[in-house]
Design an enzyme around this catalytic site. Structure first.
Site, PDB file in Angstrom:
ATOM      1  N   ARG A 173     105.010 -57.148  -8.309  1.00  0.00           N
ATOM      2  CA  ARG A 173     104.217 -55.793  -8.357  1.00  0.00           C
ATOM      3  C   ARG A 173     104.822 -55.180  -7.134  1.00  0.00           C
ATOM      4  NH1 ARG A 173     103.402 -55.783 -12.750  1.00  0.00           N
ATOM      5  NH2 ARG A 173     101.252 -56.095 -13.905  1.00  0.00           N
ATOM      6  N   GLU A 187     104.491 -46.682  -7.252  1.00  0.00           N
ATOM      7  CA  GLU A 187     105.036 -46.246  -8.593  1.00  0.00           C
ATOM      8  C   GLU A 187     104.395 -45.325  -9.534  1.00  0.00           C
ATOM      9  OE1 GLU A 187     105.859 -50.429 -10.311  1.00  0.00           O
ATOM     10  OE2 GLU A 187     106.090 -49.491 -12.000  1.00  0.00           O
ATOM     11  N   HIS A 225     110.894 -50.791 -13.890  1.00  0.00           N
ATOM     12  CA  HIS A 225     109.937 -51.239 -14.506  1.00  0.00           C
ATOM     13  C   HIS A 225     110.172 -52.229 -15.889  1.00  0.00           C
ATOM     14  CE1 HIS A 225     105.424 -52.860 -13.502  1.00  0.00           C
ATOM     15  NE2 HIS A 225     106.068 -53.772 -14.310  1.00  0.00           N
TER      16      HIS A 225
HETATM   17  C1  DGY Z   1     103.336 -57.038 -16.747  1.00  0.00           C
HETATM   18  O1  DGY Z   1     103.311 -57.302 -17.848  1.00  0.00           O
HETATM   19  O2  DGY Z   1     102.211 -57.204 -15.989  1.00  0.00           O
HETATM   20  C2  DGY Z   1     104.533 -56.292 -16.704  1.00  0.00           C
HETATM   21  O3  DGY Z   1     104.870 -55.542 -15.210  1.00  0.00           O
HETATM   22  C3  DGY Z   1     104.932 -55.302 -17.510  1.00  0.00           C
HETATM   23  O4  DGY Z   1     105.603 -56.362 -18.474  1.00  0.00           O
END
Ligand code: DGY
Length: 325
Positions: A239, A268, A286
Site C-alpha cells: 500500500r 494513488e 497497481h
Molecule cells: C489487493 O487485493 O488488495 C490489491 O492491492 C489489488 O489486488
C-alpha cells in the site's frame, strides 16, 4: 420472492457478474474508473449488498446512506478502505479475497525487483529512443540479485511467497513483522527474524508486504532511507502510504538509495511531485494481482462473499474477522 439488491461499483470479470446475477438484482456501475462518491452514496440507498473496490471508501457516511446494507464484499485482499469496526457495529459483514492473489502478487514483486535491479525499463527506453550504439562495458549497470540480501517487511502470505522465490536466487532472507513467524516457516523459507532497523541496514532489496494501518503509515520515511544501504532498492507492492513518498523522492534524487520498484502510491492514482522524473524508479499502475486467472478468482471470491452473507445466511470463510492476523 424478490432477490436481494446488490451494487457493483466497477467493471468486473464476466464470471463474477454471472454469479451475482443468479442470486441478486444488480445495479452495475460498469466503468473502468471509480464510481463518483455522490453516485455511490445515492446508489447504495436501497441495497442489501455492495461489491466494492479498494478505490471506494466504506465509512460511516456510506453506511448511513445505505441503512439496509447487510454485506460489503471487496474485490481485493486489502481492506484498509473499509471501516470494519463501523460495519461490525451495524451488523454488516465484510468479506475480501484472501489467498487467491498471493502468488501473482509475489511474482510481480519479483518483476519489480528484477526490473529495478537490472534497469530493464531504462534499457527499453534506450532502445526505443535509438540511443543504443553497440555493446558497452559500462552501459546501464545495475546491481546483482543472486546471492544478495532480501529484507521483507510483513511476513504474511505474500511476504512468505516472495521469500520462497528468493531461494532460487540463493539470497539471504531477513524479515520483520510485528509477530514472529512459526519456526517451521522460518526454516522452510530460510528466513531470519530481525528488528526493522537491522533489516534496513543489511538488505540490498527491501520489499514491503505489510498491511496499511496506523502502525505502518510512513514506516519507510527519511529516517528509514537514511539507514538503508546507498546501493539498496525499495520495492512496494503493498500500500502506498506505508512509504512517505516525498521522502522517497528525496532519497531517489539524492542517490541516498539506488532505486525503487513501485506498484502503489501514497495518493494513488497520483504520484508525489518529482517521482515520475526519477529514472531510478520503476513505476507500475497497481498491477500486482493483474493476471486473467487471478482477477477471475478474485471476482468469484468477492461474489461468493455476498452469496454467503445474503443468500446462505452463513458466516463466510472470506469474512475479514475470520482470518488469521
Ligand atoms: C489487493 O487485493 O488488495 C490489491 O492491492 C489489488 O489486488
Amino acid at each position: 420472492m424478490s432477490k436481494p439488491k446488490v451494487l457493483v461499483t466497477r467493471r468486473v470479470p464476466q464470471e463474477c457478474l454471472d454469479l451475482l446475477k443468479k442470486h441478486f438484482e444488480l445495479e452495475h456501475y460498469d466503468k473502468g474508473t471509480a464510481i463518483p462518491r455522490k453516485r455511490l452514496l445515492k446508489s447504495v440507498k436501497d441495497k442489501d449488498g455492495l461489491l466494492c473496490l479498494l478505490t471506494d471508501r466504506i465509512d460511516s457516511e456510506l453506511l448511513a446512506a445505505g441503512p439496509g446494507l447487510k454485506a460489503v464484499s471487496t474485490f481485493s485482499v486489502g481492506y484498509d478502505h473499509i471501516d470494519v469496526p463501523a460495519c461490525k457495529a451495524r451488523g454488516v459483514s465484510v468479506t475480501n479475497t484472501p489467498g487467491v492473489l498471493t502468488e501473482s502478487t509475489a511474482d510481480f514483486t519479483w518483476a519489480l525487483l528484477m526490473a529495478a535491479a537490472r534497469r530493464v525499463v531504462e534499457g527499453d527506453a534506450y532502445m526505443r529512443g535509438g540511443r543504443y550504439k553497440g555493446w558497452d562495458p559500462l552501459m546501464l549497470l545495475g546491481t546483482d540479485v543472486f546471492g544478495q540480501t532480501l529484507g521483507i517487511i510483513g511476513f504474511g502470505r505474500i511476504g512468505q511467497a516472495v521469500a520462497k522465490r528468493a531461494g532460487g536466487f540463493s539470497m539471504r532472507v531477513l524479515y520483520y513483522d510485528t509477530r514472529r513467524a512459526a519456526p517451521e516457516a522460518e526454516t522452510a523459507l530460510n528466513a531470519k527474524f530481525v528488528p526493522l532497523d537491522e533489516l534496513l541496514r543489511e538488505s540490498d532489496y527491501v520489499s514491503v508486504h505489510t498491511v496499511l494501518d496506523e502502525g505502518t503509515r510512513h514506516l519507510l520515511d527519511d529516517r528509514a532511507f537514511g539507514l538503508m544501504k546507498r546501493s539498496a532498492c525499495l520495492i512496494n507492492a503493498a500500500r502506498g502510504p506505508i512509504v512517505d513518498e516525498k521522502a522517497l523522492v528525496r532519497a531517489l534524487k539524492s542517490d541516498r538509495i539506488r532505486g525503487a520498484g513501485l506498484d502503489v502510491y501514497e495518493w494513488e492514482p497520483k504520484m508525489a511531485p518529482g517521482l515520475a522524473s526519477c529514472k531510478n524508479a520503476v513505476l507500475a499502475p497497481h498491477l500486482a494481482s493483474a493476471t486473467l486467472e487471478t482477477r477471475r478468482k478474485m471476482g468469484m471470491m468477492a461474489a461468493s462473499g455476498l452469496v454467503d452473507a445474503l443468500i446462505c445466511g452463513a458466516r463466510s470463510p472470506y469474512a475479514v474477522d475470520e482470518q488469521p492476523a
